[in-house]
Design an enzyme around this catalytic site. Sequence first.
Site, short mmCIF file in Angstrom:
data_model
loop_
_atom_site.label_atom_id
_atom_site.label_comp_id
_atom_site.label_asym_id
_atom_site.label_seq_id
_atom_site.Cartn_x
_atom_site.Cartn_y
_atom_site.Cartn_z
CG ASP A 209 2.96 -8.42 11.50
OD1 ASP A 209 4.09 -8.36 11.15
OD2 ASP A 209 2.43 -7.46 12.04
CE1 TYR B 108 -1.47 -3.88 5.92
CE2 TYR B 108 -0.56 -1.75 5.52
CZ TYR B 108 -0.43 -2.97 5.50
OH TYR B 108 0.81 -3.60 5.57
#
Lengths: 242, 242
Positions: free
Chosen positions: A51, A109
């Site tokens: 994003d 992540y």
Amino acid sequence: MRVKLTISYDGFDFMGYQVQDDLRTVESELELALRKVCGKDIKTYASGRTDRGVHALGQVVHFDTEKNISKDGWQRALNSFLPLDIRVVDVEMVSPDFHARFSAKKKEYHYLVETADYNLFQRRYKAFYYNLDIDLMKEALKRLCGTHSFKGFCSASNIAGKDFVKTLDEAYIIEEGTTLRFVFKGSGFLKYQIRRMMGIVLEIGRGRDTLDTIDKVFMTEDPTISRMCADPQGLYLVKVYY
Amino acid sequence: MRVKLTISYDGFDFMGYQVQDDLRTVESELELALRKVCGKDIKTYASGRTDRGVHALGQVVHFDTEKNISKDGWQRALNSFLPLDIRVVDVEMVSPDFHARFSAKKKEYHYLVETADYNLFQRRYKAFYYNLDIDLMKEALKRLCGTHSFKGFCSASNIAGKDFVKTLDEAYIIEEGTTLRFVFKGSGFLKYQIRRMMGIVLEIGRGRDTLDTIDKVFMTEDPTISRMCADPQGLYLVKVYY
């Protein structure tokens, strides 16, 4: 020949990964650099999108080419055309059945939370949150682990026909001074999933929500129970495992 | 009432400190915030300008006002209107004979050089230079210290009627892992002086120039002997002493 690139980028000044009209995205900058190297349009395939504002240390992208260029040659050529906030950090020649997205087995992540006073030199690279109970957050991370439908932790706008069952293998915190590094490793992540999971973990850490909300979201799959989505600038795609 | 602000900013996205037409500068953002707090134009006076891309941890600014606002009140109000890359870090009420520029006795600047591989997450906040001989650079810094005319180390475009004699009290290196922190403390610095001094120090460190060039620049005051100006993003105005 199929080429696998590992790229790093500072997501702060990009409107996300994926090409979007004339906006500045990572994919459009990468394909622009490839066009300059190859003299024609080259379609790239990434392990997944990130994003707006989200960073990558090890995003993986593949493309096909007839160009006979060495690994170092690709890296040098692409980096000479890429802006300084995207770098190719590794190049591999792979077999034609390798696919950056479909061959991915696991992703890692990290999410960086700074608990010290706001520091403008870190504002692009960490999220600032205060008064966090670390033990409670560790407990929250444990409850998120396992194989579940994560439908209640993803973007409600992105639902049609999707498989929401994912496995979160590991989720833990490394304390680095005043910075908390949240590590997530799993089979795959849905849109906004990590930021929404971080959202509830932070709410629990601040005492604004309780651990049983996690169970409730899993049980009901209702994405409106916990709406907080943590700031994008703390999030890094660190590694894709194949 | 005279108010003294200590401000910090990330210079990367500013066209320098000083108001310039419609460009985004630190001064114009600060005066815009003051106008919002005070309801009218307020002229501010800084300890000095910083160039495009140069950062500050402790720039000092003063202004006069009839507003009766507490120190915390000023800080909160200004920070609520300032962009996130400028922060007021301290506020003091000072006597009317305090002047941010003319009362300054000494300034401290740091210059950060990263010697490890290019890291895009540090590109805004450090300069990258390689293959540096630290002992030679320490020797170069020693030769720069003292009271001299620094005319040969400043911007040639900025000469009319100026006093070029300044005292560089201290110049040394702190090694922080792969980062070299160059510390400069002195009575005052001319335009580009630190970046031009860093330029020659780095050239000497890379073996592209020799220590006697420093003596030659002092002797001749010729700004064309050594032309390298180190990248702005390594430079920080750390403290102004009164």
